[in-house]
Enzyme design. Sequence first.
Site, PDB file in Angstrom:
ATOM      1  N   GLN A  52     -13.205  31.942 -38.389  1.00 45.72           N
ATOM      2  CA  GLN A  52     -13.282  33.402 -38.486  1.00 45.72           C
ATOM      3  C   GLN A  52     -14.068  33.810 -39.738  1.00 45.72           C
ATOM      4  O   GLN A  52     -13.802  33.330 -40.828  1.00 45.72           O
ATOM      5  CB  GLN A  52     -11.857  33.983 -38.523  1.00 45.72           C
ATOM      6  CG  GLN A  52     -11.812  35.493 -38.501  1.00 45.72           C
ATOM      7  CD  GLN A  52     -12.383  36.092 -37.217  1.00 45.72           C
ATOM      8  OE1 GLN A  52     -12.091  35.629 -36.118  1.00 45.72           O
ATOM      9  NE2 GLN A  52     -13.213  37.118 -37.351  1.00 45.72           N
ATOM     10  N   ASP A  73     -18.680  29.870 -30.515  1.00 49.43           N
ATOM     11  CA  ASP A  73     -19.137  31.157 -31.037  1.00 49.43           C
ATOM     12  C   ASP A  73     -20.645  31.312 -30.849  1.00 49.43           C
ATOM     13  O   ASP A  73     -21.171  32.417 -30.917  1.00 49.43           O
ATOM     14  CB  ASP A  73     -18.833  31.237 -32.548  1.00 49.43           C
ATOM     15  CG  ASP A  73     -17.734  32.238 -32.861  1.00 49.43           C
ATOM     16  OD1 ASP A  73     -17.431  33.080 -31.991  1.00 49.43           O
ATOM     17  OD2 ASP A  73     -17.193  32.182 -33.984  1.00 49.43           O
ATOM     18  N   LYS A 129      -7.497  36.802 -30.400  1.00 50.15           N
ATOM     19  CA  LYS A 129      -8.150  35.659 -29.748  1.00 50.15           C
ATOM     20  C   LYS A 129      -7.106  34.645 -29.286  1.00 50.15           C
ATOM     21  O   LYS A 129      -7.192  34.106 -28.176  1.00 50.15           O
ATOM     22  CB  LYS A 129      -9.169  35.011 -30.703  1.00 50.15           C
ATOM     23  CG  LYS A 129     -10.410  35.882 -30.898  1.00 50.15           C
ATOM     24  CD  LYS A 129     -11.277  35.427 -32.066  1.00 50.15           C
ATOM     25  CE  LYS A 129     -12.387  36.445 -32.333  1.00 50.15           C
ATOM     26  NZ  LYS A 129     -13.160  36.168 -33.555  1.00 50.15           N
TER      27      LYS A 129
END
Length: 289
Positions: A97, A120, A53
């Site tokens: 994460q 997200d 990412k």
Amino acid sequence: MTARLLDGTALSARLRQEMSPRIDVLSRRGKPPGLAVVLVGDDPASQIYVRNKVKACADVGIRSELHRMSSTTSEAALLDVIARLNCDRTVNGILVQMPLPPQIDPARVIEAIAIEKDVDGFHMLSAGALMTGRIDGGVGFRPCTPYGVMRMLDDAAVPIAGAHAVVIGRSNTVGKPMALMLLARHATVTICHSATRGLADLVRQADIVVAAVGRASTVTADMVKPQAAVVDVGMNRDAAGKLVGDVDFSAVREVAGWISPVPGGVGPMTIAMLLDNTVLSAERAAAPP
Ligand code: NAP
């Protein structure tokens, strides 16, 4: 006839190129997009995801910052970091994460992220905005994986309105938002899960199949209607340690009309949509009130 490939690697590269002028405009205005990634602990898979990412951000010119925290971090310490990032005007997106160590409640962490920075798309308010069709009105973000699937289907001009879509999996991050996105585009949607009876019969009726289970060979060729679009979200390791999806790719591609490979399908699209959401967040923040 062999199915057309839903090539996520090629499409994500194209989408990243198309993002570049948007990033340039923001940068020229002194408001370049910024993503903060928080990694708690040292799970090897998470380290790879985070590295990918951060690299993807660098490739398109999005500023990123990685906040590493130890596996013994307390929930309070993580919430402090998020509170700080929520107030930082150079940060447009915050990604924590998953999975988190057991002492930390993931729901509490996700709900602590400011909705304006929930790139997200996992926050309860983003979920509500998706359900009520408010995202294009500027509230919340689409979860990256199902959003990437929609972009793949659209790019291949797969007909969605009126189609019967069968989504296998009902997680909050993939299956449920996937079903809502297909529904919003006027598909007739069936959601399947571990207690579903007659999975094969249901899948056989589908014009669009999205497999998001986490079990190899969940979708086999005899379950697929000829010319259906089959999208494989699954990521599994076979006995040899090779990455495989939920779909029996080599057999299903001989029946389906479209099929996404693993790797090179939904995975790169998920990252592209994270970048897209981060740019969108920066554009919203830069827009005059
Ligand atoms: P998850 O939270 O474990 O959900 C899996 C879903 O599959 C659950 O709803 C479960 O049903 C259902 N299921 C399990 N066994 C089944 C069966 N035999 N028949 C029908 N349904 C069954 O997983 P997830 O986070 O949604 O992820 C799904 C897969 O996608 C995983 O392999 C994950 O690694 C992958 N993934 C890939 C990406 C990407 O970018 N490519 C992103 C996210 C996830 P119940 O609800 O009844 O338990």
